[in-house]
Every structure is written in structure tokens, then in C-alpha cells.
Design a protein around this motif. Sequence first.
Motif, short mmCIF file in Angstrom:
data_model
loop_
_atom_site.label_atom_id
_atom_site.label_comp_id
_atom_site.label_asym_id
_atom_site.label_seq_id
_atom_site.Cartn_x
_atom_site.Cartn_y
_atom_site.Cartn_z
N VAL A 1 11.05 -56.05 7.62
CA VAL A 1 10.08 -55.83 6.54
C VAL A 1 10.76 -55.00 5.45
O VAL A 1 11.52 -54.08 5.74
CB VAL A 1 8.79 -55.16 7.06
N VAL A 2 10.49 -55.39 4.20
CA VAL A 2 11.10 -54.74 3.04
C VAL A 2 10.00 -54.01 2.27
O VAL A 2 9.02 -54.62 1.84
CB VAL A 2 11.79 -55.77 2.11
N TYR A 3 10.17 -52.71 2.14
CA TYR A 3 9.26 -51.88 1.35
C TYR A 3 9.95 -51.43 0.08
O TYR A 3 11.17 -51.37 0.04
CB TYR A 3 8.83 -50.65 2.17
N PRO A 4 9.23 -51.15 -0.99
CA PRO A 4 7.80 -50.87 -1.02
C PRO A 4 6.91 -52.10 -1.12
O PRO A 4 5.69 -51.98 -1.06
CB PRO A 4 7.63 -49.99 -2.26
N GLU A 5 7.47 -53.28 -1.23
CA GLU A 5 6.66 -54.50 -1.40
C GLU A 5 5.89 -54.89 -0.15
O GLU A 5 4.88 -55.56 -0.24
CB GLU A 5 7.52 -55.69 -1.85
N GLY A 6 6.38 -54.51 1.02
CA GLY A 6 5.74 -54.91 2.27
C GLY A 6 5.93 -56.39 2.56
O GLY A 6 5.04 -57.03 3.09
N TRP B 1 7.45 -59.32 4.68
CA TRP B 1 7.93 -59.58 6.03
C TRP B 1 8.75 -60.85 6.06
O TRP B 1 8.36 -61.87 5.50
CB TRP B 1 6.75 -59.76 6.98
N TYR B 2 9.90 -60.77 6.74
CA TYR B 2 10.78 -61.93 6.90
C TYR B 2 11.13 -62.13 8.37
O TYR B 2 11.13 -61.18 9.15
CB TYR B 2 12.11 -61.72 6.16
N HIS C 1 11.55 -63.01 -3.80
CA HIS C 1 11.27 -63.20 -2.39
C HIS C 1 11.88 -64.50 -1.90
O HIS C 1 11.94 -65.48 -2.64
CB HIS C 1 9.77 -63.22 -2.13
N VAL C 2 12.31 -64.52 -0.65
CA VAL C 2 12.87 -65.71 -0.02
C VAL C 2 11.73 -66.41 0.69
O VAL C 2 11.41 -66.10 1.84
CB VAL C 2 14.01 -65.35 0.96
N LYS C 3 11.10 -67.34 0.00
CA LYS C 3 9.88 -67.97 0.51
C LYS C 3 10.07 -68.66 1.86
O LYS C 3 9.19 -68.60 2.71
CB LYS C 3 9.34 -68.95 -0.52
N ARG C 4 11.21 -69.29 2.07
CA ARG C 4 11.40 -70.04 3.32
C ARG C 4 11.49 -69.12 4.54
O ARG C 4 11.27 -69.56 5.67
CB ARG C 4 12.62 -70.95 3.24
N LEU C 5 11.80 -67.85 4.35
CA LEU C 5 11.92 -66.91 5.45
C LEU C 5 10.72 -65.96 5.56
O LEU C 5 10.63 -65.19 6.54
CB LEU C 5 13.21 -66.08 5.30
N LYS C 6 9.82 -66.00 4.59
CA LYS C 6 8.68 -65.08 4.56
C LYS C 6 7.69 -65.38 5.66
O LYS C 6 7.40 -66.53 5.97
CB LYS C 6 7.94 -65.19 3.22
N LEU C 7 7.17 -64.31 6.23
CA LEU C 7 6.08 -64.39 7.19
C LEU C 7 4.79 -64.00 6.50
O LEU C 7 4.82 -63.28 5.48
CB LEU C 7 6.35 -63.42 8.36
N PRO C 8 3.65 -64.41 7.02
CA PRO C 8 2.38 -63.96 6.44
C PRO C 8 2.31 -62.45 6.46
O PRO C 8 2.74 -61.81 7.42
CB PRO C 8 1.31 -64.57 7.35
N GLY C 9 1.80 -61.87 5.35
CA GLY C 9 1.73 -60.41 5.19
C GLY C 9 0.92 -59.75 6.21
O GLY C 9 0.96 -58.66 6.55
#
Length: 104
Positions: A67-72, A74-75, A96-104
Amino acid sequence: MTYYRHHVFFCTNARDDGRQSCDQCGAQEMRNHLKQRAKALGLTGPGGVQISTAGCLGRCELGPVVVVYPEGVWYTFVDQEDIEEILQSHLLAGKHVKRLKLPG
């Protein structure tokens, strides 16, 4: 402004009950790789990027997770190429890397 521009937390949880854990998926090695790359690029320190180890982030079933903060944001990731894409796209370019993103 936050102390770090980006603070990246790698779940490195290790379970011994048979359920999937991020540690089983090479999370510690990928964390070490990203930390090394960030240092080599001069990105670390105050106002820059901090790469940290976390205990369980509660999402190991989707793992490995970071997880990358401060944006929150998740990958998940599979290999060093995925970590490099997170570095280049998110940490350097702010995309953001959309293909690796998880639901927030």
C-alpha cells in the motif's frame, strides 16, 4: 506536506496455519528490491520515498500486497517487473498502475 512524499508498506506476514500469506509470495524480497532501487535513484529520505515492512495488512488472500500512502493505493505484484512499474509509474510519475491496483 507530509514527511515523505510516498510511504510504501509491504505486507510481509507469515502464516503457519495453511492460509496464504504475503511472505510465501516473496514479499520481503520484493520490498528489499524496491528499497534498493529507490536508494539507487536518490529517492529516499525526508520529502522522498520511504519503503517499510509491515506486519499483516489484512489482505493476504489478495497478496502479496503493498500500500502506498498518502494516497492509500493498494497493489498486488508478482515479480520485480511489477515492482519496477510501481516505482516508475506511481512513485516517480504519480500515475497509478491500474492493472496491479486492488480495490481500496
